[in-house]
Enzyme design. Structure first.
Site, PDB file in Angstrom:
ATOM      1  N   ASP A 124       0.820  -1.221   0.000  1.00 14.21           N
ATOM      2  CA  ASP A 124       0.000   0.000   0.000  1.00 14.21           C
ATOM      3  C   ASP A 124       0.853   1.269   0.000  1.00 14.21           C
ATOM      4  OD1 ASP A 124      -2.263  -1.514  -0.063  1.00 14.21           O
ATOM      5  OD2 ASP A 124      -3.162  -0.691   1.758  1.00 14.21           O
ATOM      6  N   ASN A 159      -4.545  -2.136  -4.495  1.00 11.90           N
ATOM      7  CA  ASN A 159      -5.798  -2.231  -3.740  1.00 11.90           C
ATOM      8  C   ASN A 159      -5.711  -1.331  -2.514  1.00 11.90           C
ATOM      9  OD1 ASN A 159      -8.347  -2.988  -3.082  1.00 11.90           O
ATOM     10  ND2 ASN A 159      -7.859  -5.097  -2.514  1.00 11.90           N
ATOM     11  N   ASP A 183     -11.219  -2.679  11.084  1.00 12.41           N
ATOM     12  CA  ASP A 183     -10.136  -3.588  10.669  1.00 12.41           C
ATOM     13  C   ASP A 183      -9.773  -4.561  11.787  1.00 12.41           C
ATOM     14  OD1 ASP A 183     -10.212  -2.109   8.400  1.00 12.41           O
ATOM     15  OD2 ASP A 183      -8.233  -1.185   8.614  1.00 12.41           O
ATOM     16  N   GLU A 217     -11.215  -5.412   1.084  1.00 11.25           N
ATOM     17  CA  GLU A 217     -10.357  -6.212   0.210  1.00 11.25           C
ATOM     18  C   GLU A 217     -11.110  -7.385  -0.424  1.00 11.25           C
ATOM     19  OE1 GLU A 217      -9.469  -4.372   2.480  1.00 11.25           O
ATOM     20  OE2 GLU A 217      -7.318  -4.027   2.633  1.00 11.25           O
ATOM     21  N   HIS A 249      -5.100  -9.454   3.148  1.00 11.59           N
ATOM     22  CA  HIS A 249      -4.067  -9.554   4.185  1.00 11.59           C
ATOM     23  C   HIS A 249      -4.647  -9.886   5.551  1.00 11.59           C
ATOM     24  CE1 HIS A 249      -4.665  -5.012   5.098  1.00 11.59           C
ATOM     25  NE2 HIS A 249      -5.628  -5.419   4.324  1.00 11.59           N
ATOM     26  N   ARG A 250      -5.784  -9.270   5.879  1.00  5.35           N
ATOM     27  CA  ARG A 250      -6.312  -9.487   7.233  1.00  5.35           C
ATOM     28  C   ARG A 250      -6.905 -10.888   7.401  1.00  5.35           C
ATOM     29  NH1 ARG A 250      -5.019  -4.890   9.230  1.00  5.35           N
ATOM     30  NH2 ARG A 250      -5.372  -3.012   8.007  1.00  5.35           N
ATOM     31  N   LYS A 307       0.253  -6.510   1.736  1.00  6.90           N
ATOM     32  CA  LYS A 307      -0.482  -5.233   1.611  1.00  6.90           C
ATOM     33  C   LYS A 307      -0.122  -4.301   2.755  1.00  6.90           C
ATOM     34  CE  LYS A 307      -5.097  -3.408   0.562  1.00  6.90           C
ATOM     35  NZ  LYS A 307      -5.400  -2.328   1.482  1.00  6.90           N
TER      36      LYS A 307
HETATM   37  O1  S3P Z   1      -8.765   6.055   6.482  1.00  3.93           O
HETATM   38  C1  S3P Z   1      -8.145   5.005   6.645  1.00  3.93           C
HETATM   39  O2  S3P Z   1      -6.899   4.987   6.795  1.00  3.93           O
HETATM   40  C2  S3P Z   1      -8.891   3.756   6.710  1.00  3.93           C
HETATM   41  C3  S3P Z   1     -10.240   3.754   6.955  1.00  3.93           C
HETATM   42  C4  S3P Z   1     -11.053   2.544   7.124  1.00  3.93           C
HETATM   43  O3  S3P Z   1     -11.847   2.363   5.979  1.00  3.93           O
HETATM   44  P1  S3P Z   1     -13.433   2.772   5.924  1.00  3.93           P
HETATM   45  O4  S3P Z   1     -13.579   4.163   6.306  1.00  3.93           O
HETATM   46  O5  S3P Z   1     -13.754   2.498   4.504  1.00  3.93           O
HETATM   47  O6  S3P Z   1     -14.135   1.845   6.883  1.00  3.93           O
HETATM   48  C5  S3P Z   1     -10.162   1.301   7.291  1.00  3.93           C
HETATM   49  O7  S3P Z   1     -10.912   0.132   7.102  1.00  3.93           O
HETATM   50  C6  S3P Z   1      -9.005   1.297   6.312  1.00  3.93           C
HETATM   51  O8  S3P Z   1      -8.199   0.155   6.467  1.00  3.93           O
HETATM   52  C7  S3P Z   1      -8.131   2.496   6.531  1.00  3.93           C
HETATM   53  C1  PEP Z   2      -9.714  -1.845   4.412  1.00  6.51           C
HETATM   54  C2  PEP Z   2      -8.401  -1.870   4.354  1.00  6.51           C
HETATM   55  O1  PEP Z   2      -7.639  -1.257   3.433  1.00  6.51           O
HETATM   56  P1  PEP Z   2      -7.839   0.033   2.513  1.00  6.51           P
HETATM   57  O2  PEP Z   2      -6.908   1.040   3.057  1.00  6.51           O
HETATM   58  O3  PEP Z   2      -7.442  -0.420   1.157  1.00  6.51           O
HETATM   59  O4  PEP Z   2      -9.264   0.479   2.592  1.00  6.51           O
HETATM   60  C3  PEP Z   2      -7.615  -2.655   5.339  1.00  6.51           C
HETATM   61  O5  PEP Z   2      -6.385  -2.483   5.405  1.00  6.51           O
HETATM   62  O6  PEP Z   2      -8.177  -3.460   6.089  1.00  6.51           O
END
Ligand code: S3P
Ligand code: PEP
Length: 644
Positions: free
Chosen positions: A49, A92, A316, A344, A388-389, A413
């Site tokens: 990422d 992703n 998460d 994901e 990944h999770r 990731k």
């Molecule tokens: O802003 C961020 O860094 C994130 C927000 C969350 O997503 P959502 O807002 O779509 O739930 C989380 O699941 C993602 O891994 C990271």
């Molecule tokens: C939802 C996730 O990733 P993203 O930042 O791509 O939304 C995650 O890391 O669980």
């Protein structure tokens, strides 16, 4: 497909230094790029990422210099990106795709943003709707509301009031807030619908503040980005450890005894996922926290308890609760997690399917998951859906059963060396591997060592004999690799004391004939057969420990064996033992023929390309030519005593 077999863990404890936070890393990189001045970013996460974000920034004209280790120097461009035409691939990474979409929509250039196939199924419509209110020109290249996107130069009508939906992903609001300072005018952003994943907005506001932009807020309803603000580098920024990544280790400490300490996040963290520790505490885990560390231990009672929790604030880390629930008494209910369906993978569906493979009772709803464990989980091969999770949280099931994780590298990731670090804080069921040539007496020694230690016993040779017998009975030729492999994969076998049952029938005698010995040696040389029997052998690793005997126990089946012995004897001594054994059972036997046959098997076994018979460097040699069985057993027990 690649896979990783996890031996069952018996305990967990120690300390893990966490990799940098994904959410903070990608926010810091973007704001450092848009800021005036040079920013040194320390402890940045190295993962897919953040790689996607770094590559994109370089393509957009931002100076990115690696300073070695986890440190980078980012040359801020002090406003919109200088490169006005680019096609970006963002994998992703939601934290790259959404914020870059907003920053580029206001940059006055022509850009194409793409990702992996799954990214093209993850919604972005609410963000595009928000940007269009500012006059941005964004076109969907595939399905409406989803990436890939094409962005055109546009005259931005900044200022005033902007509305954005907050109930699908908080990343849309994050993206708008981070991009709006590029306009220079005051904009009020109003959230429509219930905002989800709220703590991520706190990370956004805190990171913007670090770069000099203070957003005014009215609770979670409205956010005002003031006029005339701009990002200014704070000089050096340290990225906190990743609180979501911490969850796997904290859960491991709670399940596997602990204390297990994670370093890099603690009381002072700006990440909402540190509150995962509260959820674990509700389950009974003993949690301690310092400014920069968290430590988890099993409950004083020894047993975790089920919880019923609204997990919207920790979307998460809540996935880790779903697998921790396998170790809790009662039914765990995780509520308000609808956003799992657009991450994901469809994480509610994936989680339900894979938990059920282990035997757990699962109920899946549109926005909830109920998990009820069963006393004995089943060994299973877990699919990870390029998530990944999924890979990381299912590793916890190894506290209950041997487990296969398919496509384990998907952890890249956010946590490329997750499994290596997990290995440093977990202890697995111990194995003693006793490998050696045919008729060396290793089976007798192995069975006695197992009995002395209260360990299980795996006669891996018997599995090959069973395969040969089953193939013969099914009319499959021993040279037919695919056919025999299919037989091996479907073997229905139960080992008992002095008994082996194949599809319910006692076959201990039937597999010991000379003919089946020949067949076993033949089918054992077929790679597809060995692969099919690999996981089956690993499943024997449970309880207090295992003694395995065979040809490749220490090298292939259990390379992490606590003790590896290469047990052998001269061909003459082995032939004599075999002769006596046969005569003792009332079979006719010829010493010379047995010796010739043994030599021929030794040659075939040591010359085969897959797992040839040889003493590996890390195995100790036990030549039993001049030893009694008792002496050989004592020697192995002695070595094991000093190895553990
Ligand atoms: O802003 C961020 O860094 C994130 C927000 C969350 O997503 P959502 O807002 O779509 O739930 C989380 O699941 C993602 O891994 C990271
Ligand atoms: C939802 C996730 O990733 P993203 O930042 O791509 O939304 C995650 O890391 O669980």
């Amino acid at each position: 497909m690649e896979f990783l077999d996890l031996a069952p863990f018996v305990s967990a404890g120690g300390t893990v230094r966490l990799p940098g936070s994904k959410s903070i890393s990608n926010r810091v990189l973007l704001l450092a790029a848009l800021a005036e001045g040079v920013t040194e970013v320390r402890d940045l996460l190295h993962s897919d990422d953040t790689e996607r974000m770094l590559e994109a920034l370089q393509q957009l004209g931002v100076g990115v210099e690696s300073l070695g280790g986890e440190a980078y120097r980012i040359g801020g461009v002090g406003g919109p990106f200088p490169v006005k035409e680019a096609e970006l691939f963002l994998g992703n990474a939601g934290t790259a795709f959404r914020p870059l979409t907003a920053a580029l929509a206001l940059a006055g250039g022509h850009y194409v943003l793409k990702g992996v196939a799954r990214m093209h199924e993850r919604p972005i419509g609410d963000l595009v709707d928000g940007l269009r209110q500012l006059g941005a020109e964004v076109r969907y290249l595939g399905n409406d509301g989803f990436p890939p996107l094409e962005i055109f130069p546009a005259s931005i009508r900044a200022g005033g009031v902007l509305q954005v939906r907050g109930d699908v992903s908080s990343q849309f609001l994050t993206a708008l807030l981070m991009a709006l300072p590029l306009t220079g005018v005051e904009t009020r952003v109003e959230v429509v619908g219930e905002l989800i994943s709220k703590p991520y907005i706190e990370i956004t506001l805190a990171t913007m503040a670090r770069f000099g932009v203070e957003v005014q807020r009215e609770g979670w309803q409205a956010f005002v980005v003031p006029a005339g603000v701009r990002y200014v580098s704070p000089g050096t920024v340290y990225v906190e450890g990743d609180a979501s990544s911490a969850s796997y280790f904290l859960a491991a400490g709670a399940i596997g005894g602990g204390p297990l300490r994670v370093e890099g996040v603690g009381k002072d963290s700006i990440q909402g996922d540190v509150r995962f520790a509260e959820a674990l505490a509700l389950m009974g885990a003993r949690i301690e926290m310092g400014p920069n560390w968290i430590e988890a231990r099993a409950p004083a009672s020894g047993k975790l308890q089920a919880i019923d929790l609204d997990c919207n604030h920790i979307p998460d880390a809540a996935m880790t609760l779903a697998t921790a629930a396998l170790f809790a008494e009662g039914t765990t209910v995780l509520r308000n997690i609808a956003s799992w369906r657009v991450k994901e993978t469809d994480r509610i569906a994936a989680m339900a399917t894979e938990l059920q493979k282990l035997g757990a009772i699962v109920e899946e709803g549109p926005d909830y998951l109920k998990v009820t464990p069963v006393p004995a989980l089943k060994p299973a091969a877990i699919d990870t859906y390029d998530d990944h999770r999924m890979a990381m949280c299912f590793s916890l099931a190894a506290f209950a059963t041997p487990l296969r994780i398919n496509d384990p590298k998907c952890v890249a990731k956010t946590f490329p060396d997750y499994f290596e670090r997990l290995a440093t804080v977990t202890r697995s069921v111990p194995v003693i591997a006793i490998d050696g040539p045919s008729a060396s007496g290793k089976g007798t020694v192995a069975a006695r060592v197992a009995a002395a230690l209260g360990f299980g016993y795996l006669d891996s040779g018997a599995l090959y004999r069973l395969t040969a017998l089953a193939a013969q009975r099914a009319g499959v030729d021993w040279d037919d690799e695919a056919g025999v492999a299919a037989v091996a994969a479907g073997l229905e076998v139960v080992f008992g004391e002095g008994s082996i049952r194949l599809a319910g029938e006692e076959v201990e005698g039937a597999i010991r004939t000379e003919e089946i010995s020949q067949g076993a040696s033949k089918v054992a040389a077929l790679p597809a057969v060995r692969a099919a029997l690999l996981f089956r052998q690993r499943v024997f690793r449970c309880g207090a420990g295992l003694v395995g005997d065979g040809r490749d126990i220490g090298s292939v089946v259990f390379p992490d064996s606590r003790l590896k012995v290469f047990l052998t004897a001269s061909a003459e001594v082995r032939a004599e033992r075999r002769y006596k054994q046969l005569i003792g059972k009332g079979f006719p036997a010829n010493m010379q023929a047995i010796l010739l046959d043994l030599r021929e098997r030794d040659r075939r076994d040591s010359e085969r390309s897959v797992a040839p018979l040889q003493q590996n460097e890390d195995a100790v040699l036990l030549d039993t030519s001049g030893l009694t069985i008792d002496q050989a057993v004592d020697q192995v027990l002695d070595w094991y005593g000093s190895a553990s």
